[in-house]
Write an enzyme that holds these catalytic residues in place. Structure first.
Site, PDB file in Angstrom:
ATOM      1  N   ARG A 127       0.799  -1.241   0.000  1.00 57.33           N
ATOM      2  CA  ARG A 127       0.000   0.000   0.000  1.00 57.33           C
ATOM      3  C   ARG A 127       0.828   1.285   0.000  1.00 57.33           C
ATOM      4  O   ARG A 127       0.264   2.376   0.197  1.00 57.33           O
ATOM      5  CB  ARG A 127      -0.945   0.032   1.221  1.00 57.33           C
ATOM      6  CG  ARG A 127      -1.781  -1.220   1.448  1.00 57.33           C
ATOM      7  CD  ARG A 127      -2.703  -1.512   0.298  1.00 57.33           C
ATOM      8  NE  ARG A 127      -3.690  -2.532   0.656  1.00 57.33           N
ATOM      9  CZ  ARG A 127      -4.451  -3.162  -0.236  1.00 57.33           C
ATOM     10  NH1 ARG A 127      -4.334  -2.880  -1.527  1.00 57.33           N
ATOM     11  NH2 ARG A 127      -5.333  -4.065   0.154  1.00 57.33           N
ATOM     12  N   ASN A 155      -0.633  -1.650  -7.331  1.00 61.31           N
ATOM     13  CA  ASN A 155      -1.855  -0.845  -7.253  1.00 61.31           C
ATOM     14  C   ASN A 155      -1.860   0.057  -6.019  1.00 61.31           C
ATOM     15  O   ASN A 155      -2.732  -0.005  -5.161  1.00 61.31           O
ATOM     16  CB  ASN A 155      -3.107  -1.732  -7.292  1.00 61.31           C
ATOM     17  CG  ASN A 155      -3.143  -2.775  -6.186  1.00 61.31           C
ATOM     18  OD1 ASN A 155      -2.122  -3.164  -5.638  1.00 61.31           O
ATOM     19  ND2 ASN A 155      -4.334  -3.247  -5.862  1.00 61.31           N
ATOM     20  N   HIS A 158      -3.274 -16.126  -7.195  1.00 57.09           N
ATOM     21  CA  HIS A 158      -4.405 -16.515  -6.342  1.00 57.09           C
ATOM     22  C   HIS A 158      -5.476 -17.357  -7.054  1.00 57.09           C
ATOM     23  O   HIS A 158      -6.656 -16.996  -7.089  1.00 57.09           O
ATOM     24  CB  HIS A 158      -5.044 -15.308  -5.667  1.00 57.09           C
ATOM     25  CG  HIS A 158      -5.375 -14.140  -6.558  1.00 57.09           C
ATOM     26  ND1 HIS A 158      -5.990 -14.251  -7.782  1.00 57.09           N
ATOM     27  CD2 HIS A 158      -5.178 -12.813  -6.372  1.00 57.09           C
ATOM     28  CE1 HIS A 158      -6.165 -13.058  -8.312  1.00 57.09           C
ATOM     29  NE2 HIS A 158      -5.684 -12.159  -7.466  1.00 57.09           N
ATOM     30  N   ASP A 193      -1.415 -13.123  -1.013  1.00 57.06           N
ATOM     31  CA  ASP A 193      -2.252 -11.998  -1.453  1.00 57.06           C
ATOM     32  C   ASP A 193      -2.566 -11.114  -0.249  1.00 57.06           C
ATOM     33  O   ASP A 193      -3.709 -10.666  -0.067  1.00 57.06           O
ATOM     34  CB  ASP A 193      -3.529 -12.480  -2.134  1.00 57.06           C
ATOM     35  CG  ASP A 193      -4.279 -11.354  -2.854  1.00 57.06           C
ATOM     36  OD1 ASP A 193      -3.708 -10.241  -2.976  1.00 57.06           O
ATOM     37  OD2 ASP A 193      -5.434 -11.571  -3.268  1.00 57.06           O
TER      38      ASP A 193
END
Length: 430
Positions: A64, A94, A232, A305
């Protein structure tokens, strides 16, 4: 600086070592792995009764950082990693802003060297801003040291654009990490489409949402020759398609997360945002297929993940909750408890799935092994410790897990990164 690990059960998939040995570390390298080493060291780790494995390598985490530091930072994510025995991670792009050029790649990786206790390999996005419209500067990111690209959190829906990205990735020796989700088919779904979603009155996500993109991406990898890693995986048909791709000799690998091989939609007790993840918890037949794939080698890797969120984003119903579960601090214990202790995988296979195979996929020839000359990234794992998972003890900022209160067996006793002890006896050592 020297470290001596005494009397541990060394598991090394590279050499096949599966025996009680001592490990002598000098600087950032393993100097020798032998019985009863008598040399004195600056620090000694008593590993009696423990497994000594190559440090775990997690191919799929979300730190993050930059931009969403209230969820996680390079520092807190790194602390969570080493508490879970994870010595290297691939960080998804992301963030805010999205990591989509070489300058951003270099910035994160340079910061991580001083801010994170684990090794951070920052991935780059496939498209600018992950908007799916224009290719990111793939060559520039490769030149900055990026090892792979991913649109994780979404798929590149324009197959022609994605194929162009794969061709460039092949040329630049970049791995493509694929998040397989046809976003046009999600239709507001928040959990698996089955009787449980109907019972809770929630929109479901069918297996085909994943499967059609898995099929597409494998076919594109076949055409372009790019190294494709499927993230995943959650469905029975994903496993079948990867199995067939490998039979054909295609450069395709796949990962499974603990929550997908342990939990199913039947385990969701109520409309609870902590059970909302993407892809969702599937049916028992899917979970069984994932385990079968791990056993027979179809599925190469166990990753997490790791997706931390703020409490308000998860402590609500599934309609409003963010997708995601944290996993860095629970993955080893859950894997050992549910797969190794039950005799489904051997301890050596655990080391293969969590360290050796990830190192091979990334081309890290100096990692993924406890043998002389390799980088001293090592985890000492106590298989006898029994306890309840307590999210309040997590060092990650994220506490979003459905495993809170779950009994497990197996705990990381010590983590060594580059020859330095960074976690020992329940404490982060910075």
């Amino acid at each position: 600086m020297t470290v001596l690990i005494k009397s541990g059960h060394v598991l090394d998939p590279l050499t096949g070592t599966d025996a009680i040995k001592d490990v002598l570390i000098e600087g950032d390298r393993i100097r020798k792995v032998e019985e009863n080493i008598q040399e004195q060291a600056d620090e000694t780790v008593d590993a009696k009764g423990c497994y000594v494995m190559p440090g775990f390598i997690d191919l799929h985490v979300h730190f993050r950082d930059p931009g969403l530091e209230y969820k996680e930072t390079l520092t807190t994510g790194g602390n969570a990693a080493v508490r879970g025995g994870v010595t290297s991670v691939c960080a998804m792009p992301n963030t805010k802003p999205v990591i989509d050029n070489g300058v951003k790649i270099a910035e994160v990786q340079n910061r991580a060297k001083t801010e994170s206790l684990t090794n951070v390999f920052q991935l780059g996005s496939v498209t600018v801003g992950q908007q799916g419209e224009e290719l990111a500067d793939l060559k520039g990111m490769a030149n900055a040291g990026c090892i792979g690209i991913s649109e994780d959190g979404k798929s590149v829906m324009n197959a022609s654009l994605y194929r162009k990205a794969m061709k460039i990735a092949k040329k630049e020796n970049l791995i493509v990490f694929a998040h397989c989700e046809d976003i046009t088919m999600v239709e507001g779904g928040v959990m698996n489409a089955d009787r449980n979603s109907e019972k809770l009155g929630l929109k479901g996500i069918t297996n085909s949402v994943e499967d059609v993109i898995v099929a597409r991406d494998i076919l594109l990898a076949k055409e372009t020759g790019v190294q494709l890693h499927l993230c995943h995986c959650s469905t029975e048909d994903s496993v079948k398609m990867i199995r067939e791709a490998k039979k054909e000799g295609l450069p395709v690998t796949g990962e499974v997360c603990p929550h997908h091989f342990i939990l199913t939609s039947d385990d969701i007790p109520k409309d609870d945002g902590n059970y909302k993840m993407n892809p969702p918890l599937r049916a028992k037949s899917d979970a069984d297929a994932l385990i079968e794939g791990l056993v027979d080698g179809t599925m190469d890797v166990i990753s997490t993940d790791h997706a931390p969120h703020g409490s308000a984003e998860k402590n609500c119903g599934m309609r409003m909750a963010a997708f995601g579960i944290v996993g860095l601090e629970t993955s080893a214990a859950l894997t050992y408890t549910e797969l190794v202790d039950k005799g489904i995988l051997t301890p050596m296979q655990m080391a293969e799935k969590m360290s050796y195979n990830p190192a091979k996929i990334l081309g890290l020839k100096d990692k993924g092994s406890v043998s002389a000359g390799k980088i001293a990234d090592i985890v000492v794992f106590n298989p006898n410790r029994e306890y309840l998972i307590d999210k309040n003890e997590f060092v990650s900022k994220g506490k979003n897990t459905p495993f809170h209160g779950r009994p497990v067996k197996g705990e990381v006793a010590c983590t060594i990164v580059g020859g330095k002890i960074v976690y020992k006896g329940g404490k982060i050592i910075d």
